[in-house]
Design a protein around this motif. Structure first.
Motif, short mmCIF file in Angstrom:
data_model
loop_
_atom_site.label_atom_id
_atom_site.label_comp_id
_atom_site.label_asym_id
_atom_site.label_seq_id
_atom_site.Cartn_x
_atom_site.Cartn_y
_atom_site.Cartn_z
N ALA A 27 10.71 7.87 -18.56
CA ALA A 27 9.61 7.34 -17.90
C ALA A 27 9.69 7.92 -16.53
CB ALA A 27 10.03 5.99 -17.63
N ALA A 28 8.44 8.00 -16.18
CA ALA A 28 8.15 9.00 -14.93
C ALA A 28 7.52 8.19 -13.96
CB ALA A 28 7.44 9.95 -15.07
N LEU A 29 7.72 7.94 -12.80
CA LEU A 29 7.04 7.09 -11.80
C LEU A 29 6.44 8.34 -10.76
CD1 LEU A 29 9.52 4.41 -10.95
CD2 LEU A 29 7.56 4.40 -12.44
N ALA A 30 5.27 8.05 -10.21
CA ALA A 30 4.66 9.08 -9.30
C ALA A 30 3.61 8.12 -8.41
CB ALA A 30 4.02 10.33 -9.99
N PRO A 31 3.54 8.59 -6.94
CA PRO A 31 2.46 8.05 -6.30
C PRO A 31 1.01 8.72 -6.43
CG PRO A 31 3.78 9.50 -4.94
CD PRO A 31 4.68 9.41 -6.17
N ASP A 32 0.15 8.61 -5.66
CA ASP A 32 -1.10 9.31 -5.69
C ASP A 32 -0.59 10.79 -5.25
OD1 ASP A 32 -3.49 10.23 -3.93
OD2 ASP A 32 -4.07 9.12 -5.69
N PRO A 33 -1.21 11.75 -5.54
CA PRO A 33 -0.69 12.84 -5.04
C PRO A 33 -0.88 13.34 -3.53
CG PRO A 33 -2.08 13.31 -7.24
CD PRO A 33 -2.04 11.88 -6.78
N SER A 34 -1.88 12.46 -2.96
CA SER A 34 -2.16 12.46 -1.41
C SER A 34 -1.25 11.74 -0.82
CB SER A 34 -3.61 12.10 -1.28
OG SER A 34 -4.05 10.65 -1.39
N SER A 35 -0.38 10.89 -1.50
CA SER A 35 0.36 9.75 -0.58
C SER A 35 1.80 10.38 -0.60
CB SER A 35 0.45 8.60 -1.41
OG SER A 35 -0.90 7.92 -1.81
N SER A 36 2.48 9.63 0.47
CA SER A 36 3.63 9.92 0.58
C SER A 36 4.70 8.81 -0.25
CB SER A 36 4.34 9.45 2.07
OG SER A 36 5.58 9.50 2.19
N LEU A 37 5.49 9.32 -1.18
CA LEU A 37 6.36 8.68 -1.99
C LEU A 37 7.19 7.49 -1.21
CD1 LEU A 37 7.78 7.80 -4.59
CD2 LEU A 37 9.46 9.65 -4.24
N GLU A 38 7.62 7.83 0.01
CA GLU A 38 8.46 6.83 1.03
C GLU A 38 7.32 5.77 1.18
OE1 GLU A 38 11.17 6.83 4.93
OE2 GLU A 38 10.25 8.76 4.16
N TYR A 39 6.37 5.97 1.45
CA TYR A 39 5.46 4.86 1.66
C TYR A 39 4.24 4.46 0.88
CZ TYR A 39 7.51 6.38 6.33
OH TYR A 39 8.16 6.46 7.38
N ALA A 40 4.38 4.88 -0.40
CA ALA A 40 3.47 4.51 -1.37
C ALA A 40 3.59 2.80 -1.89
CB ALA A 40 3.62 5.42 -2.59
N ASP A 41 2.36 2.37 -1.86
CA ASP A 41 2.45 0.82 -2.29
C ASP A 41 2.36 0.81 -3.92
OD1 ASP A 41 2.45 -0.27 0.36
OD2 ASP A 41 0.33 -0.09 0.37
N ASP A 42 1.90 1.77 -4.56
CA ASP A 42 1.94 1.89 -5.95
C ASP A 42 2.26 3.33 -6.60
OD1 ASP A 42 0.22 -0.65 -6.45
OD2 ASP A 42 -1.26 0.48 -5.01
N LEU A 43 2.75 3.03 -7.54
CA LEU A 43 3.40 4.18 -8.39
C LEU A 43 2.90 4.08 -9.59
CD1 LEU A 43 7.17 4.11 -7.29
CD2 LEU A 43 5.49 5.63 -6.45
N ARG A 44 2.18 5.42 -10.31
CA ARG A 44 2.03 5.26 -11.56
C ARG A 44 3.03 5.61 -12.28
NH1 ARG A 44 0.77 9.87 -14.22
NH2 ARG A 44 0.86 11.08 -12.26
N VAL A 45 3.08 4.76 -13.79
CA VAL A 45 4.02 4.94 -14.64
C VAL A 45 3.42 5.91 -15.80
CG1 VAL A 45 5.49 4.01 -16.35
CG2 VAL A 45 5.00 2.83 -14.33
N SER A 46 4.30 7.20 -16.31
CA SER A 46 3.79 7.86 -17.16
C SER A 46 5.11 8.27 -18.05
CB SER A 46 3.12 9.06 -16.89
OG SER A 46 3.80 9.95 -15.98
#
Length: 337
Positions: A27-46
């Motif tokens: 499973a992969a979690l990723a924020p929006d490409p323009s967002s910082s992972l540290e401060y992202a509110d949402d993570l896309r699951v793929s």
């Protein structure tokens, strides 16, 4: 070898049929490409896995594909099975381990690229061993596809890959495809170069990036030097980044430029390229067209943040394959239009 033949027109290639891919998918979690992972509110699951990426693109290209692996008996494992299966891949041979988790990766956009954090220690797939090779799907496969990720996961996974690659050709109906796919973070220091060279030289078809070959075996290597280091494969394909792919085989040397295209994220493009080439070979294309199909498939991965992107329709792919050499490379820009 029962998995291929040779002719003056086409050279060696695997027999027609399906492909079995073996390896871990997470499973992969990723924020929006323009967002910082540290401060992202949402993570896309793929989902993310080299071998299942290849299987999914093969299915997109009309080649029967099966993926063999193990996932945890957990929500991430069920998500992985659902997404890979929805792409048209046979996932019925994937086991669900109640005692081990599904592997997880987290993508961190950095501005200059993407950093990947792995959480796959003691995962379900890391417990795989040579017994996977007893699966009945291999009895009718034309190709078994493996990568250099799997032997880095555990001693049993390395035994699986080594065993597969040392089965005598006369005792298997399939050709073996191996993508070096070097992931430095997975290897203890100083171990990857020797192991991956030995494994890559045992395959029938080997894919390796020029950049990873240079990182592993010498910074000044050129494609012909890589061939000298890996004389064993009947077909060696060296991927020179966004420049070209160079094939060394019974047809001699074939060089096909990469397509010019805007890159959103490079992750997954090598898997897509391998799938395109294998699909081309399996449907009887000459090496020029098989390499072109690899580039077309890779471009679909380069234009998305996920590992698996949509392909052009079959008519458009055929038009691209038919283009004169003078128009080929620039055609990549039209794929993102």
């Amino acid at each position: 070898m029962t998995s291929g033949g040779q002719s003056a027109e086409s050279g060696w290639r695997p027999a027609k049929g399906g492909v079995v891919c073996i390896g871990e998918t997470m499973a992969a979690l990723a924020p929006d490409p323009s967002s910082s992972l540290e401060y992202a509110d949402d993570l896309r699951v793929s989902v993310a896995g080299a071998e299942s990426n290849v299987a999914m693109y093969l299915a997109d290209l009309g080649v029967p594909a099966a993926w063999l692996s193990a996932v945890g008996d957990d929500p991430f494992g069920r998500r992985v099975l659902a997404e890979v299966g929805a792409a048209g891949v046979d996932v019925s041979g994937v086991g669900a381990d109640p005692g081990r988790p599904t592997g997880l990766l987290v993508k961190e956009p950095t501005g200059s690229g993407t950093r990947v954090h792995y959480y796959r220690g003691e995962s379900a797939a890391s417990a795989m061993g040579p017994d996977v090779l007893a699966d009945d799907r291999l009895k009718s496969a034309a190709v078994l596809h493996l990568t250099g990720v799997t032997p880095a996961l555990s001693a049993s996974c390395r035994n699986l890959v080594t065993t597969a690659l040392t089965v005598p050709a006369a005792e298997r109906p399939y050709a073996i495809s191996f993508d070096v796919n070097h992931r430095p973070a997975l290897w203890p220091p100083g171990t990857a170069a020797t192991v991956l060279r030995e494994l890559a030289d045992l395959a029938d078809i080997t894919f390796v990036g020029l950049d990873e070959a240079q990182e592993l075996w010498g910074g000044d290597l050129q494609p012909a030097d890589v061939r000298a280091l890996l004389p064993g494969p009947r077909l060696l394909i060296v991927k020179d980044g966004g420049h070209a792919a160079i094939a060394f085989g019974d047809e001699g040397v074939r060089i096909v430029p990469a397509l010019d295209t805007h890159v959103v994220e490079p992750v997954g493009a090598g898997d897509a390229f391998a799938a395109g080439v294998l699909a081309g070979l399996l449907r009887g294309e000459d090496m020029e067209r098989a390499l072109r199909l690899g580039h077309i498939t890779a471009t679909s991965a380069l234009q998305v943040t996920a590992d698996h992107g949509p392909l052009p329709d079959s008519a458009r792919i055929e038009r691209l394959l038919e283009l004169p050499a003078s128009e080929w490379a620039a055609a990549g820009n039209s794929l993102s239009a």
